[in-house]
Design a protein around this motif. Structure first.
Motif, mmCIF file in Angstrom:
data_model
loop_
_atom_site.group_PDB
_atom_site.id
_atom_site.type_symbol
_atom_site.label_atom_id
_atom_site.label_comp_id
_atom_site.label_asym_id
_atom_site.label_seq_id
_atom_site.Cartn_x
_atom_site.Cartn_y
_atom_site.Cartn_z
ATOM 1 N N LEU A 153 13.862 6.054 -11.064
ATOM 2 C CA LEU A 153 13.492 6.129 -9.536
ATOM 3 C C LEU A 153 12.477 4.938 -9.996
ATOM 4 C CD1 LEU A 153 14.176 5.597 -6.857
ATOM 5 C CD2 LEU A 153 14.011 8.318 -6.472
ATOM 6 N N THR A 154 12.141 6.155 -10.991
ATOM 7 C CA THR A 154 9.432 5.376 -10.249
ATOM 8 C C THR A 154 9.466 4.060 -11.402
ATOM 9 O OG1 THR A 154 9.602 8.158 -10.722
ATOM 10 C CG2 THR A 154 7.682 6.165 -12.219
ATOM 11 N N VAL A 155 10.624 4.054 -12.428
ATOM 12 C CA VAL A 155 10.183 2.607 -12.965
ATOM 13 C C VAL A 155 10.667 1.711 -11.268
ATOM 14 C CG1 VAL A 155 11.511 1.172 -14.464
ATOM 15 C CG2 VAL A 155 10.878 3.133 -15.520
ATOM 16 N N VAL A 156 11.867 1.971 -11.109
ATOM 17 C CA VAL A 156 12.390 1.124 -9.881
ATOM 18 C C VAL A 156 11.259 0.658 -8.682
ATOM 19 C CG1 VAL A 156 14.241 0.210 -8.089
ATOM 20 C CG2 VAL A 156 14.954 1.150 -9.930
ATOM 21 N N THR A 207 4.951 16.036 -16.471
ATOM 22 C CA THR A 207 6.103 14.955 -17.089
ATOM 23 C C THR A 207 7.789 16.128 -17.811
ATOM 24 O OG1 THR A 207 4.596 13.639 -17.998
ATOM 25 C CG2 THR A 207 6.784 13.427 -18.863
ATOM 26 N N GLU A 208 7.470 17.146 -17.745
ATOM 27 C CA GLU A 208 8.223 17.803 -17.987
ATOM 28 C C GLU A 208 9.567 18.135 -16.974
ATOM 29 O OE1 GLU A 208 5.355 19.242 -18.697
ATOM 30 O OE2 GLU A 208 4.990 18.382 -20.855
ATOM 31 N N ALA A 209 8.742 18.094 -15.334
ATOM 32 C CA ALA A 209 9.753 18.240 -13.481
ATOM 33 C C ALA A 209 9.976 17.348 -13.837
ATOM 34 C CB ALA A 209 8.624 18.975 -13.916
ATOM 35 N N ARG A 210 10.505 16.041 -14.723
ATOM 36 C CA ARG A 210 11.062 14.746 -14.495
ATOM 37 C C ARG A 210 12.702 14.477 -14.806
ATOM 38 N NH1 ARG A 210 5.809 10.934 -14.871
ATOM 39 N NH2 ARG A 210 4.918 11.614 -13.513
ATOM 40 N N SER A 211 13.901 14.263 -14.671
ATOM 41 C CA SER A 211 15.007 14.284 -14.900
ATOM 42 C C SER A 211 15.300 12.841 -15.011
ATOM 43 C CB SER A 211 15.615 14.805 -13.646
ATOM 44 O OG SER A 211 15.742 13.763 -12.152
ATOM 45 N N ARG A 212 15.582 12.113 -15.120
ATOM 46 C CA ARG A 212 15.722 10.824 -16.438
ATOM 47 C C ARG A 212 16.396 9.753 -14.579
ATOM 48 N NH1 ARG A 212 16.352 9.404 -20.880
ATOM 49 N NH2 ARG A 212 17.555 11.159 -22.879
ATOM 50 N N LEU A 213 16.965 9.823 -13.594
ATOM 51 C CA LEU A 213 17.467 9.990 -12.965
ATOM 52 C C LEU A 213 15.715 9.575 -11.781
ATOM 53 C CD1 LEU A 213 19.688 8.063 -10.673
ATOM 54 C CD2 LEU A 213 19.335 10.615 -10.111
ATOM 55 N N ASP A 214 14.865 10.317 -12.132
ATOM 56 C CA ASP A 214 13.321 10.170 -11.481
ATOM 57 C C ASP A 214 12.335 9.703 -12.254
ATOM 58 O OD1 ASP A 214 11.862 11.669 -9.804
ATOM 59 O OD2 ASP A 214 10.514 12.431 -10.947
ATOM 60 N N GLU A 215 12.759 9.303 -13.284
ATOM 61 C CA GLU A 215 12.110 8.752 -13.756
ATOM 62 C C GLU A 215 12.608 7.367 -13.711
ATOM 63 O OE1 GLU A 215 12.554 9.941 -18.384
ATOM 64 O OE2 GLU A 215 11.295 11.268 -17.976
ATOM 65 N N VAL A 238 0.910 -1.393 -0.384
ATOM 66 C CA VAL A 238 0.013 0.055 -0.246
ATOM 67 C C VAL A 238 0.600 1.538 -0.303
ATOM 68 C CG1 VAL A 238 -1.786 1.594 1.196
ATOM 69 C CG2 VAL A 238 -1.603 -1.297 0.794
ATOM 70 N N LEU A 239 1.529 1.062 0.560
ATOM 71 C CA LEU A 239 2.550 2.264 0.552
ATOM 72 C C LEU A 239 3.381 2.525 -0.507
ATOM 73 C CD1 LEU A 239 4.200 4.637 3.198
ATOM 74 C CD2 LEU A 239 5.999 3.217 3.149
ATOM 75 N N LEU A 240 3.853 1.875 -0.582
ATOM 76 C CA LEU A 240 4.389 1.460 -2.201
ATOM 77 C C LEU A 240 3.694 2.478 -3.990
ATOM 78 C CD1 LEU A 240 6.806 -1.131 -3.341
ATOM 79 C CD2 LEU A 240 7.501 1.497 -2.905
ATOM 80 N N ALA A 241 2.811 1.822 -3.513
ATOM 81 C CA ALA A 241 1.137 2.361 -4.370
ATOM 82 C C ALA A 241 1.603 3.756 -3.912
ATOM 83 C CB ALA A 241 -0.271 1.226 -4.065
ATOM 84 N N VAL A 242 1.232 4.437 -3.391
ATOM 85 C CA VAL A 242 0.806 5.592 -2.400
ATOM 86 C C VAL A 242 1.694 5.889 -3.425
ATOM 87 C CG1 VAL A 242 0.454 7.002 -0.880
ATOM 88 C CG2 VAL A 242 -0.673 4.994 -1.024
ATOM 89 N N VAL A 243 3.136 5.892 -2.351
ATOM 90 C CA VAL A 243 4.466 6.366 -3.169
ATOM 91 C C VAL A 243 4.211 6.675 -4.818
ATOM 92 C CG1 VAL A 243 7.009 6.206 -3.744
ATOM 93 C CG2 VAL A 243 5.648 6.094 -2.097
ATOM 94 N N VAL A 244 4.222 5.662 -5.661
ATOM 95 C CA VAL A 244 3.715 5.509 -7.018
ATOM 96 C C VAL A 244 2.751 6.422 -8.030
ATOM 97 C CG1 VAL A 244 2.919 4.201 -9.092
ATOM 98 C CG2 VAL A 244 4.465 3.455 -7.613
ATOM 99 N N VAL A 245 1.675 6.897 -6.986
ATOM 100 C CA VAL A 245 0.829 7.277 -7.330
ATOM 101 C C VAL A 245 1.410 9.318 -7.515
ATOM 102 C CG1 VAL A 245 -1.684 8.371 -6.634
ATOM 103 C CG2 VAL A 245 -1.437 5.957 -7.062
#
Length: 69
Positions: A32-35, A22-30, A8-15
């Protein structure tokens, strides 16, 4: 005693992460989201909810494949 379900915690973080522009995300941020999403999938897969999702998706894929033939 308060317990936090990791799924549940990870689902909240993903949401929360996916709600950002999208424009505010860096490659590292993307990356981390995938991981985080992959970790959520690994934790969710063996649960009854995860199995129900897999069964639903497999039925959907079989239905689409049969209608295409």
């Amino acid at each position: 005693m308060l317990t936090i379900n990791v799924v549940v915690l990870l689902a909240v973080v993903v949401v929360l992460r996916l709600r950002r522009r999208t424009e505010a995300r860096s490659r590292l941020d993307e990356k981390l989201t995938v991981v985080i999403v992959l970790a959520l999938g690994v934790l969710l897969a063996p649960t009854p909810i995860g199995q129900a999702i897999v069964q639903f998706l497999s039925q959907l894929v079989h239905g689409v494949a049969r209608s295409g033939l």
